[in-house]
Write a protein that holds these residues in place. Sequence first.
Motif, PDB file in Angstrom:
ATOM      1  N   SER A 119       0.812  -1.230   0.000  1.00 37.22           N
ATOM      2  CA  SER A 119       0.000   0.000   0.000  1.00 37.22           C
ATOM      3  C   SER A 119       0.842   1.276   0.000  1.00 37.22           C
ATOM      4  O   SER A 119       0.360   2.329  -0.371  1.00 37.22           O
ATOM      5  N   GLY A 120       2.099   1.168   0.415  1.00 35.53           N
ATOM      6  CA  GLY A 120       2.916   2.364   0.505  1.00 35.53           C
ATOM      7  C   GLY A 120       2.637   3.179   1.757  1.00 35.53           C
ATOM      8  O   GLY A 120       3.229   4.229   1.977  1.00 35.53           O
ATOM      9  N   GLU A 121       1.699   2.699   2.595  1.00 36.02           N
ATOM     10  CA  GLU A 121       1.353   3.411   3.830  1.00 36.02           C
ATOM     11  C   GLU A 121       2.455   3.212   4.863  1.00 36.02           C
ATOM     12  O   GLU A 121       3.178   2.226   4.835  1.00 36.02           O
ATOM     13  N   ARG A 122       2.546   4.173   5.786  1.00 35.14           N
ATOM     14  CA  ARG A 122       3.503   4.023   6.878  1.00 35.14           C
ATOM     15  C   ARG A 122       3.088   2.877   7.777  1.00 35.14           C
ATOM     16  O   ARG A 122       1.900   2.639   8.013  1.00 35.14           O
ATOM     17  N   LEU A 123       4.083   2.131   8.314  1.00 34.46           N
ATOM     18  CA  LEU A 123       3.804   1.053   9.256  1.00 34.46           C
ATOM     19  C   LEU A 123       4.316   1.439  10.629  1.00 34.46           C
ATOM     20  O   LEU A 123       5.425   1.960  10.769  1.00 34.46           O
ATOM     21  N   ALA A 124       3.516   1.180  11.647  1.00 35.32           N
ATOM     22  CA  ALA A 124       3.976   1.406  13.012  1.00 35.32           C
ATOM     23  C   ALA A 124       4.693   0.153  13.498  1.00 35.32           C
ATOM     24  O   ALA A 124       4.449  -0.944  12.988  1.00 35.32           O
ATOM     25  N   LEU A 125       5.567   0.323  14.487  1.00 36.02           N
ATOM     26  CA  LEU A 125       6.324  -0.826  14.988  1.00 36.02           C
ATOM     27  C   LEU A 125       5.386  -1.934  15.456  1.00 36.02           C
ATOM     28  O   LEU A 125       5.635  -3.111  15.245  1.00 36.02           O
ATOM     29  N   ARG A 126       4.247  -1.538  16.066  1.00 39.69           N
ATOM     30  CA  ARG A 126       3.326  -2.546  16.603  1.00 39.69           C
ATOM     31  C   ARG A 126       2.677  -3.379  15.499  1.00 39.69           C
ATOM     32  O   ARG A 126       2.142  -4.442  15.761  1.00 39.69           O
ATOM     33  N   ASP A 127       2.738  -2.894  14.243  1.00 41.77           N
ATOM     34  CA  ASP A 127       2.116  -3.637  13.147  1.00 41.77           C
ATOM     35  C   ASP A 127       2.901  -4.876  12.754  1.00 41.77           C
ATOM     36  O   ASP A 127       2.348  -5.789  12.149  1.00 41.77           O
ATOM     37  N   PHE A 128       4.210  -4.867  13.025  1.00 41.02           N
ATOM     38  CA  PHE A 128       4.983  -6.008  12.519  1.00 41.02           C
ATOM     39  C   PHE A 128       5.978  -6.578  13.530  1.00 41.02           C
ATOM     40  O   PHE A 128       6.496  -7.666  13.313  1.00 41.02           O
ATOM     41  N   ALA A 129       6.288  -5.845  14.611  1.00 43.77           N
ATOM     42  CA  ALA A 129       7.310  -6.324  15.544  1.00 43.77           C
ATOM     43  C   ALA A 129       6.864  -7.632  16.188  1.00 43.77           C
ATOM     44  O   ALA A 129       5.695  -7.822  16.485  1.00 43.77           O
ATOM     45  N   GLU A 130       7.819  -8.554  16.355  1.00 43.84           N
ATOM     46  CA  GLU A 130       7.517  -9.839  16.981  1.00 43.84           C
ATOM     47  C   GLU A 130       7.672  -9.705  18.491  1.00 43.84           C
ATOM     48  O   GLU A 130       8.330  -8.801  18.976  1.00 43.84           O
ATOM     49  N   THR A 131       7.056 -10.602  19.211  1.00 40.91           N
ATOM     50  CA  THR A 131       7.263 -10.617  20.654  1.00 40.91           C
ATOM     51  C   THR A 131       8.217 -11.751  20.985  1.00 40.91           C
ATOM     52  O   THR A 131       7.914 -12.920  20.744  1.00 40.91           O
ATOM     53  N   LEU A 132       9.381 -11.405  21.444  1.00 41.39           N
ATOM     54  CA  LEU A 132      10.390 -12.410  21.749  1.00 41.39           C
ATOM     55  C   LEU A 132      10.429 -12.631  23.259  1.00 41.39           C
ATOM     56  O   LEU A 132      10.099 -11.735  24.041  1.00 41.39           O
ATOM     57  N   GLN A 133      10.822 -13.863  23.634  1.00 42.52           N
ATOM     58  CA  GLN A 133      10.996 -14.142  25.056  1.00 42.52           C
ATOM     59  C   GLN A 133      12.395 -13.704  25.439  1.00 42.52           C
ATOM     60  O   GLN A 133      13.352 -14.437  25.279  1.00 42.52           O
ATOM     61  N   GLU A 134      12.533 -12.482  25.871  1.00 40.89           N
ATOM     62  CA  GLU A 134      13.868 -12.045  26.274  1.00 40.89           C
ATOM     63  C   GLU A 134      13.775 -11.137  27.477  1.00 40.89           C
ATOM     64  O   GLU A 134      12.737 -10.532  27.746  1.00 40.89           O
TER      65      GLU A 134
END
Lengths: 324, 127
Positions: A158-173
């Motif tokens: 889409s060319g739209e801006r992505l926020a970190l919450r849209d794609f960031a994974e949740t890692l066990q760290e």
Amino acid sequence: MDSTVTTGTEENVWGGGNQPLGASYGKLMMWFFLVSDALTFSGFLAAYGFSRFKFIETWPIADEVFTHVPFFHGNYPMYYVAFMTFILIMSSVTMVLAVDAGHKLQKTKVIWYMFLTIIGGAIFVGSQAWEWATFIKGDFGALETKGGRVLQFVSADSGERLALRDFAETLQEERVDHEKKNGIWYYQGDALPSYSLNEVVAGVKSDPNVLIRTELVNEDGHKTVLTRDETLKKLNDATLVVEGANLVRNEYGSRLFADFFFFITGFHGFHVFSGVIINVIIFFNVILGTYERRGHYEMVEKVGLYWHFVDLVWVFVFTFFYLV
Amino acid sequence: MAHEHKLEIFRGLLKFKSNTQKIWGVLTFLTLVTIVEVALGILKPASLTHSYFLGMKVLNWIFIILTLVKAYYIAWDFMHLRDEKSSLRRAIVWTPIFLVAYLIFILLFEADYIYNVYKDGFVKWNF
């Protein structure tokens, strides 16, 4: 003019007691102050221009930074600032009307117009505070590289801006806040962003739809979007997750942009704030009838000059921060 | 205090009957200019963003000129410079204009030079 005691009353230039500029002492001093204040603001804006010309290819695009309107969701660049500009011009108008009523010695009218001016000023300062809060909180989040450049994210389809919450994974760290009680002396760590660098990097790697957008502005006035291969390569340079803006880091792009934004709009906001305070003082003096007894409302005219000056400066700040 | 008001704007093209009327007239004009600015800022017509004058986009020139127009009417009609003696007006207006023009000239040239050093010199900053 009334407070100056003059002994020589001869009608010649050097006899004293005459006004070559046709303005009273107080009004001249107000103009004197305004000219010096104008030079201060010009210095700030010229410094802003300096930094901007220095980073002319990577400077943030204001339309993409200030896109919010209170109580509305979505992307509305400029509308809110335009509204703020109108409020300030409007309060300038009520101020001139107060001065005009003062010349005619109409006390009630002066009171009402001063009141409206104060309300306008208060709305403006409130809007400014909201604008700051939105700017500080941030929108999408970004990564910062070793060289201090900012990497933002867009969606490939889409060319739209992505926020970190849209794609960031949740890692066990383990992500431990460094607090005063377990640090050396009273040193405290920076607040942790919502996602760690590893989580963002993992998110970009696993989602082929995520592309990096660099600060570089292309010929069409848009920021450059990297290809998927370049994106993965560029990820190695990232060192930090940045959310929102402060004096040191800034998710919108060049750090200087945020610094100048805080500094110039802050200094202007301080002027508006002190203008409102001065207006309130004069407002009460008018109600108490101080100027009625004095026989003239020149004091209203003097604070009026200051108030218009604040408006005048905003016209320039508006142009150089939001339009150009 | 200047009690007599000059009631003409646009070099006498528009003459108002009273000072109050002139204030509203100037407000209308300033609002119109702001609306034009905002409309141009949102639309960003390609013809204006792709043409340059003295190294700056024509659109930006339009913004700056409209800003100076607004500044003129705020100073002249709201701050009643129009009604002051010309000597006072010149002292107030030309002093900052001269100093600011000099400052802008010198800073922007220097900034452009630094931009070129970053671009062509051996300075790595984008890493």
